[in-house]
Design a protein around this motif. Structure first.
Motif, PDB file in Angstrom:
ATOM      1  N   ALA A 189      -0.072  19.213   5.562  1.00 31.24           N
ATOM      2  CA  ALA A 189      -1.240  18.442   5.150  1.00 31.24           C
ATOM      3  C   ALA A 189      -0.845  17.353   4.152  1.00 31.24           C
ATOM      4  O   ALA A 189      -0.063  17.590   3.228  1.00 31.24           O
ATOM      5  N   HIS A 190      -1.342  16.144   4.379  1.00 37.97           N
ATOM      6  CA  HIS A 190      -1.196  15.035   3.439  1.00 37.97           C
ATOM      7  C   HIS A 190      -2.605  14.514   3.147  1.00 37.97           C
ATOM      8  O   HIS A 190      -3.576  14.980   3.733  1.00 37.97           O
ATOM      9  N   SER A 191      -2.701  13.521   2.276  1.00 36.58           N
ATOM     10  CA  SER A 191      -4.013  12.931   2.033  1.00 36.58           C
ATOM     11  C   SER A 191      -3.864  11.441   1.776  1.00 36.58           C
ATOM     12  O   SER A 191      -3.046  11.023   0.965  1.00 36.58           O
ATOM     13  N   ALA A 226      -2.221  12.197  -1.620  1.00 38.18           N
ATOM     14  CA  ALA A 226      -2.970  12.902  -2.650  1.00 38.18           C
ATOM     15  C   ALA A 226      -3.081  14.390  -2.352  1.00 38.18           C
ATOM     16  O   ALA A 226      -4.008  15.057  -2.785  1.00 38.18           O
ATOM     17  N   GLU A 227      -2.144  14.911  -1.567  1.00 40.03           N
ATOM     18  CA  GLU A 227      -2.160  16.352  -1.268  1.00 40.03           C
ATOM     19  C   GLU A 227      -0.711  16.800  -1.315  1.00 40.03           C
ATOM     20  O   GLU A 227       0.127  16.238  -0.602  1.00 40.03           O
ATOM     21  N   TYR A 228      -0.407  17.775  -2.154  1.00 33.75           N
ATOM     22  CA  TYR A 228       0.990  18.162  -2.320  1.00 33.75           C
ATOM     23  C   TYR A 228       1.593  18.552  -0.972  1.00 33.75           C
ATOM     24  O   TYR A 228       1.061  19.399  -0.265  1.00 33.75           O
ATOM     25  N   CYS A 229       2.720  17.897  -0.619  1.00 33.14           N
ATOM     26  CA  CYS A 229       3.268  18.082   0.726  1.00 33.14           C
ATOM     27  C   CYS A 229       4.765  18.325   0.696  1.00 33.14           C
ATOM     28  O   CYS A 229       5.441  18.162   1.690  1.00 33.14           O
ATOM     29  N   GLY A 230       5.304  18.696  -0.457  1.00 37.43           N
ATOM     30  CA  GLY A 230       6.733  19.008  -0.523  1.00 37.43           C
ATOM     31  C   GLY A 230       7.431  18.184  -1.591  1.00 37.43           C
ATOM     32  O   GLY A 230       6.795  17.428  -2.327  1.00 37.43           O
ATOM     33  N   ARG A 235       6.529  10.568  -4.041  1.00 36.55           N
ATOM     34  CA  ARG A 235       7.071   9.294  -3.580  1.00 36.55           C
ATOM     35  C   ARG A 235       6.690   9.062  -2.127  1.00 36.55           C
ATOM     36  O   ARG A 235       7.523   8.748  -1.279  1.00 36.55           O
ATOM     37  N   MET A 236       5.429   9.254  -1.863  1.00 37.02           N
ATOM     38  CA  MET A 236       4.903   8.975  -0.535  1.00 37.02           C
ATOM     39  C   MET A 236       3.795   7.946  -0.762  1.00 37.02           C
ATOM     40  O   MET A 236       2.614   8.251  -0.729  1.00 37.02           O
ATOM     41  N   LEU A 237       4.232   6.745  -1.058  1.00 37.52           N
ATOM     42  CA  LEU A 237       3.284   5.716  -1.477  1.00 37.52           C
ATOM     43  C   LEU A 237       2.796   4.894  -0.281  1.00 37.52           C
ATOM     44  O   LEU A 237       3.496   4.741   0.706  1.00 37.52           O
TER      45      LEU A 237
HETATM   46 CU1  CUA Z   1       2.276  13.628   1.731  1.00 37.84          CU
HETATM   47 CU2  CUA Z   1       1.792  14.509  -0.396  1.00 37.84          CU
END
Ligand code: CUA
Length: 354
Positions: A189-191, A226-230, A235-237
């Protein structure tokens, strides 16, 4: 008894001072990003597009209602504390106790119900407005796929695939041109969150979420996952580049072209295609059709590398090809153990992908 009361008061005073200091520190820390910079990444109070604008208005109303309640309750509490405080000469007996007052109980039941009802109405109207938005004629449709730790950006109707930098038109003189986003995930999951454009929407594996943005002001808008993904979640801008209508059409024409075939980087092209780069990356118009990593067809048109980690300069590109792990620990591109000469050649080739 008296001593104990004194000790408690001192502890209470210390506690209040500590809280005040904490509030000041937090407020100062937030003040600058929130109010200082126009392009501040976390600046939810300066929306520059729909639906962010509408969300701000609703949240301000909710904040105002809550502030009034807070002031009334805290004011009554303070009044009570001061007016009826312990004084020398008090006999220490209990004040009169009030039970079963219909008026008071009615007031504190009916008032909160009314307040909550108003808040529900306002919030549901905003949610319905945003979720039920129908794409008008000529809407730009995009698909965003979250990966650990970068964004794949597709424009299915335009045959464009890119990464990390979403280009969209502004709704200007030529009428509304909103962009609709289909959100998917390739792994966890990402956001998707660009505070000045819209609220957060999650990208969830095996599910498709929808959102839309309608900016009116050209410029670059920053956001982040905006969702912890690892490991590299921070740095997932995301960069959303908003163009005027004409400029956007020019960008589309450029991106639709196949990769340029420059003749001055033959060595690098050979090295790229001889190594396993092609298993993960696509360069349109060549045999490189890998799907795991970002599309490199127009790599040099992007401002940043590695999902916003470093600017896309020849030096950073070289460092990335040499050993991506030094720039972004844990990213899925391994150190390919290339020789210095191969690194130079491949970097030179990548720089021709304009
Ligand atoms: Cu993708 Cu946090």
């Amino acid at each position: 008894m008296r001593r104990q009361l004194f000790g408690n008061q001192r502890a209470l005073r210390g506690f209040f001072l500590l809280m005040l200091a904490l509030i000041c520190i937090i407020a100062l820390g937030h003040g600058e990003p929130v109010f200082g910079i126009d392009g501040g990444v976390t600046n939810i109070f300066k929306p520059l597009a729909q639906p962010a604008q509408e969300i701000k208005e609703t949240s301000f109303l909710v904040l105002a209602v809550c502030a009034v309640i807070f002031v009334v309750v805290a004011g009554l509490l303070l009044y009570g504390l001061i007016r009826f405080r312990h004084r020398a000469g008090d006999d220490g007996s209990e004040p009169p106790q009030v039970y079963g007052s219909n008026q008071i109980e009615l007031a504190w039941t009916v008032l909160p119900v009314l307040i909550v009802f108003v808040l529900i109405l306002v919030t549901s109207r905003t949610i319905a407005d945003i979720q039920d938005r129908k794409p008008p004629q000529g809407t730009l449709q995009t698909t965003i796929v979250g990966h650990q730790w970068w964004w794949e950006i597709r424009y299915p109707g335009l045959n464009i695939v890119t990464a990390n930098e979403l280009h969209v038109p502004a709704s200007d003189g030529r009428g509304p041109r909103p962009t609709f986003l289909k959100l998917q995930s390739a792994d966890v999951a990402h956001s998707f969150w660009v505070p000045q454009l819209a609220g957060k929407t999650d990208l969830i594996p095996n599910r498709e979420n929808l959102m839309w943005i309608e900016p009116t002001k050209p410029g670059t808008y920053l956001g982040n996952c905006a969702e912890y993904c690892g490991t590299q979640h921070a740095r997932m801008l995301i960069r959303v580049v908003v163009h005027s209508s004409d400029e956007f059409d020019r960008w589309v024409t450029e991106q639709q072209k196949n990769a340029s075939v420059a003749t001055n980087a033959d060595e690098g092209r050979k090295a790229f295609f001889a190594n396993s780069c092609v298993n993960c990356h696509t360069i349109r118009g060549t045999s490189a059709q890998g799907k795991f990593g970002p599309d490199l067809t127009h790599l040099m048109s992007r401002e940043m590398l590695a999902a916003g980690v470093v600017p896309n300069t020849p030096d950073n590109l070289r460092r990335w090809v040499r050993d991506p792990q030094k720039i972004k620990v844990g990213c899925l591109m391994p150190n390919m153990q290339l020789t210095d000469q191969e690194v130079d050649h491949i970097t030179a080739y990548l720089q021709t992908l304009k």
